[in-house]
Every structure is written in structure tokens, then in C-alpha cells.
Scaffold this motif. Structure first.
Motif, PDB file in Angstrom:
ATOM      1  N   THR A 128       0.834  -1.203   0.000  1.00 44.75           N
ATOM      2  CA  THR A 128       0.000   0.000   0.000  1.00 44.75           C
ATOM      3  C   THR A 128       0.867   1.250   0.000  1.00 44.75           C
ATOM      4  N   ASN A 129       1.876   1.283   0.856  1.00 41.57           N
ATOM      5  CA  ASN A 129       2.766   2.444   0.921  1.00 41.57           C
ATOM      6  C   ASN A 129       3.638   2.561  -0.322  1.00 41.57           C
ATOM      7  N   VAL A 130       4.069   1.437  -0.859  1.00 39.93           N
ATOM      8  CA  VAL A 130       4.873   1.462  -2.080  1.00 39.93           C
ATOM      9  C   VAL A 130       4.082   2.091  -3.217  1.00 39.93           C
ATOM     10  N   GLN A 131       2.841   1.668  -3.386  1.00 41.34           N
ATOM     11  CA  GLN A 131       2.012   2.188  -4.475  1.00 41.34           C
ATOM     12  C   GLN A 131       1.667   3.659  -4.274  1.00 41.34           C
ATOM     13  N   SER A 132       1.306   4.037  -3.047  1.00 41.81           N
ATOM     14  CA  SER A 132       0.914   5.429  -2.802  1.00 41.81           C
ATOM     15  C   SER A 132       2.093   6.382  -2.987  1.00 41.81           C
ATOM     16  N   CYS A 133       3.311   5.915  -2.715  1.00 38.64           N
ATOM     17  CA  CYS A 133       4.490   6.775  -2.870  1.00 38.64           C
ATOM     18  C   CYS A 133       4.954   6.865  -4.321  1.00 38.64           C
ATOM     19  N   PHE A 134       5.104   5.711  -4.982  1.00 38.68           N
ATOM     20  CA  PHE A 134       5.751   5.695  -6.289  1.00 38.68           C
ATOM     21  C   PHE A 134       4.792   5.692  -7.478  1.00 38.68           C
ATOM     22  N   LEU A 135       3.531   5.307  -7.271  1.00 37.83           N
ATOM     23  CA  LEU A 135       2.595   5.216  -8.400  1.00 37.83           C
ATOM     24  C   LEU A 135       1.535   6.302  -8.394  1.00 37.83           C
ATOM     25  N   ASP A 138       0.766  12.043  -9.744  1.00 35.18           N
ATOM     26  CA  ASP A 138       1.549  13.280  -9.749  1.00 35.18           C
ATOM     27  C   ASP A 138       3.038  13.021  -9.942  1.00 35.18           C
ATOM     28  N   VAL A 139       3.519  11.826  -9.594  1.00 32.68           N
ATOM     29  CA  VAL A 139       4.964  11.593  -9.581  1.00 32.68           C
ATOM     30  C   VAL A 139       5.411  10.382 -10.388  1.00 32.68           C
ATOM     31  N   ALA A 140       4.497   9.506 -10.781  1.00 31.51           N
ATOM     32  CA  ALA A 140       4.875   8.201 -11.354  1.00 31.51           C
ATOM     33  C   ALA A 140       5.835   8.315 -12.533  1.00 31.51           C
ATOM     34  N   ASP A 141       5.668   9.332 -13.374  1.00 31.26           N
ATOM     35  CA  ASP A 141       6.485   9.453 -14.589  1.00 31.26           C
ATOM     36  C   ASP A 141       7.672  10.383 -14.436  1.00 31.26           C
ATOM     37  N   TYR A 142       7.888  10.935 -13.249  1.00 31.81           N
ATOM     38  CA  TYR A 142       9.028  11.825 -13.024  1.00 31.81           C
ATOM     39  C   TYR A 142      10.278  11.011 -12.662  1.00 31.81           C
ATOM     40  N   PRO A 143      11.467  11.486 -13.083  1.00 28.40           N
ATOM     41  CA  PRO A 143      12.696  10.848 -12.590  1.00 28.40           C
ATOM     42  C   PRO A 143      12.803  11.038 -11.090  1.00 28.40           C
ATOM     43  N   VAL A 144      13.469  10.092 -10.434  1.00 31.73           N
ATOM     44  CA  VAL A 144      13.451  10.077  -8.976  1.00 31.73           C
ATOM     45  C   VAL A 144      14.862  10.078  -8.410  1.00 31.73           C
ATOM     46  N   CYS A 145      15.015  10.733  -7.267  1.00 32.81           N
ATOM     47  CA  CYS A 145      16.249  10.683  -6.486  1.00 32.81           C
ATOM     48  C   CYS A 145      15.875  10.230  -5.087  1.00 32.81           C
ATOM     49  N   LEU A 146      16.623   9.292  -4.546  1.00 34.62           N
ATOM     50  CA  LEU A 146      16.336   8.802  -3.197  1.00 34.62           C
ATOM     51  C   LEU A 146      17.559   8.983  -2.310  1.00 34.62           C
ATOM     52  N   ILE A 147      17.371   9.735  -1.234  1.00 31.26           N
ATOM     53  CA  ILE A 147      18.430   9.945  -0.250  1.00 31.26           C
ATOM     54  C   ILE A 147      18.216   8.940   0.868  1.00 31.26           C
ATOM     55  N   CYS A 148      19.198   8.086   1.071  1.00 34.41           N
ATOM     56  CA  CYS A 148      19.063   7.011   2.045  1.00 34.41           C
ATOM     57  C   CYS A 148      20.248   7.037   3.004  1.00 34.41           C
ATOM     58  N   VAL A 149      19.973   6.832   4.292  1.00 38.67           N
ATOM     59  CA  VAL A 149      21.024   6.800   5.309  1.00 38.67           C
ATOM     60  C   VAL A 149      21.094   5.393   5.895  1.00 38.67           C
ATOM     61  N   ILE A 150      22.315   4.841   5.924  1.00 37.79           N
ATOM     62  CA  ILE A 150      22.519   3.556   6.584  1.00 37.79           C
ATOM     63  C   ILE A 150      23.604   3.724   7.644  1.00 37.79           C
ATOM     64  N   GLY A 151      23.656   2.792   8.550  1.00 33.46           N
ATOM     65  CA  GLY A 151      24.653   2.843   9.610  1.00 33.46           C
ATOM     66  C   GLY A 151      24.133   2.160  10.856  1.00 33.46           C
ATOM     67  N   GLN A 396       9.078   3.009 -12.565  1.00 36.87           N
ATOM     68  CA  GLN A 396      10.073   1.989 -12.891  1.00 36.87           C
ATOM     69  C   GLN A 396      10.771   1.478 -11.635  1.00 36.87           C
ATOM     70  N   LEU A 397      11.059   2.374 -10.710  1.00 34.92           N
ATOM     71  CA  LEU A 397      11.716   1.959  -9.472  1.00 34.92           C
ATOM     72  C   LEU A 397      10.800   1.062  -8.645  1.00 34.92           C
ATOM     73  N   GLU A 398       9.507   1.349  -8.671  1.00 33.57           N
ATOM     74  CA  GLU A 398       8.534   0.515  -7.939  1.00 33.57           C
ATOM     75  C   GLU A 398       8.595  -0.926  -8.418  1.00 33.57           C
ATOM     76  N   ARG A 399       8.705  -1.109  -9.729  1.00 36.87           N
ATOM     77  CA  ARG A 399       8.772  -2.473 -10.272  1.00 36.87           C
ATOM     78  C   ARG A 399      10.065  -3.167  -9.845  1.00 36.87           C
ATOM     79  N   LYS A 400      11.183  -2.448  -9.867  1.00 36.65           N
ATOM     80  CA  LYS A 400      12.456  -3.029  -9.448  1.00 36.65           C
ATOM     81  C   LYS A 400      12.410  -3.435  -7.977  1.00 36.65           C
ATOM     82  N   LEU A 401      11.828  -2.579  -7.158  1.00 40.05           N
ATOM     83  CA  LEU A 401      11.741  -2.869  -5.728  1.00 40.05           C
ATOM     84  C   LEU A 401      10.928  -4.126  -5.476  1.00 40.05           C
ATOM     85  N   LYS A 402       9.798  -4.262  -6.155  1.00 36.66           N
ATOM     86  CA  LYS A 402       8.945  -5.435  -5.963  1.00 36.66           C
ATOM     87  C   LYS A 402       9.647  -6.707  -6.428  1.00 36.66           C
TER      88      LYS A 402
END
Length: 584
Positions: A128-135, A138-151, A396-402
Motif C-alpha cells: 500500500t505504501n509502495v504504491q501510494s508513494c511511487f505510483l 503526480d509523480v509516477a512518470d518523473y525521474p526520482v532521487c532517493l536519499i538514504c542513510v545507513i549505519g 520503474q523503481l517501484e517495479r524493481k523494488l517489488k
């Protein structure tokens, strides 16, 4: 401290002008009978449109002066209802936009889980959250940048992301970057000073930042992780979360305390190996940008950019003399890697604090603001790209994630090493490839353009034998492509591939049998019609008796054809006899 976002993080709603236009459009797609949005719209001869059920109900009882339009009262034929398909599609799109706008107004900006661990320690995807965020439209067809922090846990990852979001909010509004008022509590991802973990798995801020630069738009998401480098947790979970972080991020921040110690180097080596292998498997650019962020640096006077570069140079030289960290060494030499040093934030911030700017020591605050400002202002250089360098959209990123999570969810794949994870990714990619080749081979056995005579030339039993032979061949091809020496994993993969091929084979043969029957009956009817045109009604009956006897003798394909011919003969014979009797 936990908290919700400020109003600055809310996405822009519809402008007043656009809202008025939508309200007017809603009126245009409203049925004047039921006063609701049109359902299954039909147009009558005067041009007005209604719900099909509404106009049928209105005209259900006979009317003395004819059937009148409920709007203009013009008399219209009852049986001339024309479906308006384009209007139906338009209504569906309008309803979708209105639902999304309503959801934006009702759903507060907050952190939501993308991937989490269940009670058994298995990864789960929150679809549900994956679809609401990436699909979202308003945003589905825009290029995306993801800032991620690990540690490691409890090292200020959420705290850092919340200040990054403040800066991104300013960028989104086209305003100078600001980090808020002096006494403004820090809101966003939950955080607390202490040792207990807050975030489990991978979380995402559910409202994207839509930025515009030189007339081009992009979407920025921020993600927080917990468990990707958890020294006290499961190594299997660490590997899986590391792979997911790579799949998602285009700007990765490796959050480290004090210095790059052996523990951090071990996990970074593992992470980089996973990133390289998983990137190849899912055809995404490997490690687009890595920031090594050293927190609580011992010398607050030496936290400048050149000091950070000197530190990385020393670490590179030290690792060059060793052999256990080849991936880390190559990465530190890469231009896609940078380093930043942050001094200790001060006792006030580490105590009972809500993350206010006023609680920070001045040197920490200045370096933090400089770091985040440089990051946000240069974010356009870090759009997610695939292995060919093409920009990746949210959809496209949503499909890769799934795809990735589908594999990681399977219990049998525990991934004792990055190489084993890579083998699993490659084996399933090859499984999809072999399945595609098998389907293409079956389609070539009976192309859609084949003539009916060619189809009836191959009986379903023969086609089933041919597809079975092909399935065995492609199963053998797949077995040769399997990467791994583990006999148990190999058998699991073979069983899965066999099941996939069998399902495709059964579906094809079922459809072919239907197609074969349709072609034989069609040809039979054509033959029967030809017989009648030559022999006439009574003679046709004689022919029918003859061919039925022949059908009983030959069986198989010929029997089906002859039976079809008989059907055509009898049917057309009956029609011919009836016409003859009428003429008499």
C-alpha cells in the motif's frame, strides 16, 4: 522525539483556479436524473447524456406523446441509446484525480514503512505504501532521487534526515534554504537520544519533494533504515536490507561514529559487494554517490572539506597495505565518494532535547548546515539511473523494488554471503529469460497468422507432445545456466522452473485445443456448404449419410472435419429445403 511534519512538508494542493475548473467539470459529468456522476453513460438522439439505468427507468413505462428527453423534452427513439466510451474513461480519470487530491488533504505527512521485519524475522513489503508513494499520478512518470542513510542504530540517522527535509522543503517552494527557527522542535522521522532503536527496516517519508530545475521536474524521497548494519542483529537481514538500500538509493549516506573502524569496514565491504552484484542483476547503476559521514569527530577545529579529504587519503593508504577490504579501497578512490566530518553536537542536544537549533554547539551547527546545503543544492546531479545511464522514474523503481523483495521474501534463500545473494538474483533473472524464450517458441509453433488449414494439420495430441519436448529442452537449458554449487538450492530452482514451464505449457495447449476445434468446425461448415451447392437438398442428405460413415471409419482430425461438414450440410440443406418449399 516523535512528531509529525510541519506545514512546510505538505505537498502543494490544487490551486484555486484548478479547483474551480474541476468543480465545473464535475457538473458536466453529472446525470440530471440521479444527480450523481454518470455511470455507464449513454447519449440519446437529442445529444444529452444520462446513466444508462436512469434513462431506461425513465422510459420504462409507455408514454402517450412519445419518449421525451428529461432535460430538453424533445421526443427521442427509445431504442437508440449510444454508449459514450470516451466520456466513461474521462469520468474514471476525474474520479481518480479527485480521490488522490482528497487523500492528500486527509493524510498527514509522516514516515511509513516500505519494508519491515515480521515476528519471524522475515522481510515484508508494505505494498500500500509502495504504491501510494511511487505510483501516484503526480509523480509516477518523473525521474526520482532517493536519499538514504545507513549505519549503526542510534547514531543520529533520523535526526539528519529531518534537517535534510527542512532544506528540501525550501527548495520545493523556491525559497532560500532555511533550517527553521531557533526554538522550533525537530519533527519528521522519530528520533530520541539514547540506545534503543526506533526505526525497524526501511521507512520512507510519504510526501515526495517535487523540485524543478531548468524547466525539468524531479521527485526526491528520503529514507531511513535500521538493521542494515546492525552488529547485534541477523547477518541475513543485514545483507537483504543492504541490497534494498542499494536498489532504492541514488544518494547514500554511510553514517559512522568517530572513525572508520573494523566493524564499519567489514559491513561496508559487504555492502559494497552486495551493491555491485545486485546492481548488475537488476540493471541499475551501481553506487551512484556515497557520502561517508563521520560523526563526533574528535577535532572540532579540523572539520573542513580539505580535512575530510586528508582523512580519506590516510584511510586509503592504510587499506592499500592490507588485502581484506578490496571493495572499500576501490570505492574510496572513486570520484563518486565524498567525506564529511561533523564534531560532537554538544551536551544539550544529547540530553533532553527536541532537536532545536538552539541546543546545538555552534561549530556542529555550522558544519551541519554547510553539509546539508551542499547536498540539497547539488541534488540534481543524483537522479537515479539504470545501468545504461538512463533516468529511472518512480514507476520503474517501484517495479524493481517489488522484483527484489519478491526474491528476498522466500524463506529458502538465507544468503550466507553477498555472492550467494548474487547467484539467487541471477538464477531468477535467467528463469524469467528462459520462460520468455519458451513462450516465444510455443507461439512460433502456432502463430496467430497461421491459416485454419495449417492449424488443423497438427492435432492437439501432437502439439502437446511437441510442447512437452520443448519444455524438457528449455528446462535443460536453464539447468546449465544455474550459478551455485549447492545441490539443495539447485533442486529448489529446478522444481520452480519446471512448475513455471508446466503452467505455461498447459495454458498454451488449452488455448490451442480451442483454436483447433474452432478451425476444424469452420472448415467443415465450409465444405458442407460446398457439397450442398453442388448436390442440392436430397442429394445433400445422401452425402451426409456417406460422410458420417466415413467419419466413423477414419476418426481423428478427419472425423472432426467430416462432422463439421455434416453440420454444415444438414444446416444449409434444411435452409435450402425450406426455401424450395416456400417457392412452391
Amino acid at each position: 522525539m516523535g512528531g509529525n511534519s510541519s506545514n512546510n512538508n505538505k505537498p502543494p494542493s490544487m490551486s484555486r483556479e484548478v479547483s474551480v475548473r474541476f468543480h465545473k467539470l464535475e457538473e458536466d459529468i453529472t446525470c440530471s436524473v440521479c444527480l450523481s456522476q454518470l455511470t455507464d453513460p449513454v447519449s440519446i438522439t437529442c445529444g444529452h447524456t444520462f446513466c444508462k439505468n436512469c434513462i431506461v427507468s425513465c422510459w420504462d413505462t409507455p408514454q402517450l406523446l412519445g419518449y421525451r428527453c428529461p432535460e430538453c423534452r424533445k421526443v427521442c427513439p427509445k431504442d437508440q441509446l449510444i454508449s459514450v466510451h470516451r466520456l466513461k474513461n474521462l469520468i474514471a480519470k476525474v474520479q481518480l484525480v479527485m480521490r488522490e487530491e482528497q487523500a492528500k488533504q486527509e493524510t498527514p505527512a509522516c514516515a511509513v514503512p516500505l519494508v519491515y521485519t515480521d515476528s519471524r524475522g522475515h522481510l515484508q513489503l508494505d505494498e500500500t505504501n509502495v504504491q501510494s508513494c511511487f505510483l501516484d499520478s503526480d509523480v509516477a512518470d518523473y525521474p526520482v532521487c532517493l536519499i538514504c542513510v545507513i549505519g549503526e542504530k542510534r547514531r543520529g540517522k533520523s535526526f539528519l534526515l529531518n534537517y535534510i527535509m527542512r532544506a528540501l522543503s525550501c527548495q520545493e517552494r523556491g525559497e532560500p534554504i532555511s533550517f527553521g527557527a531557533e526554538d522550533e522542535p525537530l519533527c519528521g522521522f522519530k528520533w530520541e537520544a539514547g540506545t534503543e532503536s526506533i526505526t525497524q527496516g526501511i521507512w520512507i517519508w510519504n510526501k515526495p519533494f517535487i523540485l524543478e530545475h531548468n524547466g525539468e521536474k524531479m521527485v526526491v524521497f528520503v529514507l531511513d533504515t535500521e538493521g542494515s548494519l546492525d552488529t547485534g542483529g541477523s547477518r541475513y537481514i543485514c545483507l537483504k536490507l543492504s541490497a534494498l538500500s542499494m536498489i532504492l538509493s541514488s544518494y547514500l549516506i554511510f553514517n559512522v561514529n568517530s572513525s572508520l573502524k573494523t566493524t564499519e569496514l567489514d559491513y561496508l565491504e559487504m555492502y559494497l559487494h552486495v551493491a555491485e552484484l545486485a546492481g548488475k542483476s537488476f540493471e541499475l547503476q551501481y553506487l551512484q554517490h556515497l557520502d561517508i559521514l563521520i560523526r563526533d569527530w574528535f577535532d572540532s577545529e579540523k572539520c573542513r572539506r580539505e580535512d575530510a579529504q586528508s582523512y580519506i587519503n590516510r584511510e586509503t593508504e592504510r587499506l592499500r597495505k592490507k588485502s581484506e577490504y578490496p571493495c572499500v579501497l576501490n570505492t574510496l578512490r572513486s570520484p563518486s565518494v565524498s567525506c564529511c566530518l561533523l564534531p560532537h553536537p554538544g551536551k544539550r542536544l544529547m540530553g533532553v532535547s527536541e532537536g532545536r537549533l538552539s541546543d546545538m554547539d555552534d561549530d556542529f551547527r555550522n558544519h551541519l548546515q554547510n553539509y546539508i546545503t551542499d547536498l540539497v543544492q547539488g541534488i540534481w546531479r543524483h537522479i537515479k539511473t539504470d545501468i545504461c545511464g538512463d533516468k529511472v522514474t518512480c514507476a520503474q523503481l517501484e517495479r524493481k523494488l517489488k522484483e527484489c523483495v519478491d526474491l528476498l521474501q522466500k524463506e529458502q534463500y538465507r544468503f550466507a554471503s553477498p555472492l550467494q545473494m548474487f547467484f539467487t538474483f541471477e538464477n531468477h533473472k535467467n528463469m524469467s529469460r528462459v520462460e520468455g524464450e519458451f513462450r516465444k517458441h510455443m507461439d512460433n509453433l502456432a502463430p496467430a497468422s497461421s491459416s485454419p488449414f495449417k492449424i488443423v494439420g497438427v492435432k492437439p495430441s501432437k502439439m502437446r507432445y511437441m510442447t512437452s519436448e520443448a519444455a524438457a529442452h528449455f528446462l535443460s537449458v536453464y539447468e546449465e545456466s544455474i550459478k551455485d554449487d549447492d545441490s539443495q538450492d539447485r533442486q529448489l530452482l529446478m522444481d520452480e522452473m519446471k512448475s513455471v514451464l508446466l503452467e505455461a505449457e498447459e495454458k498454451f495447449n488449452t488455448e490451442y485445443s480451442k483454436r483447433f476445434k474452432k478451425c476444424t468446425i469452420g472448415i467443415g461448415c465450409a465444405v458442407g456448404g460446398g457439397v450442398l451447392s453442388l448436390a442440392g437438398g436430397v442429394a445433400g442428405a445422401v452425402v451426409a449419410g456417406t460422410v458420417l460413415a466415413a467419419a466413423a471409419a477414419v476418426g481423428g482430425t478427419a472425423a472432426v472435419l467430416i462432422t463439421g461438414a455434416v453440420g454444415g450440410t444438414v444446416t444449409l440443406g434444411a435452409i435450402a429445403n425450406k426455401k424450395t418449399e416456400t417457392k412452391r
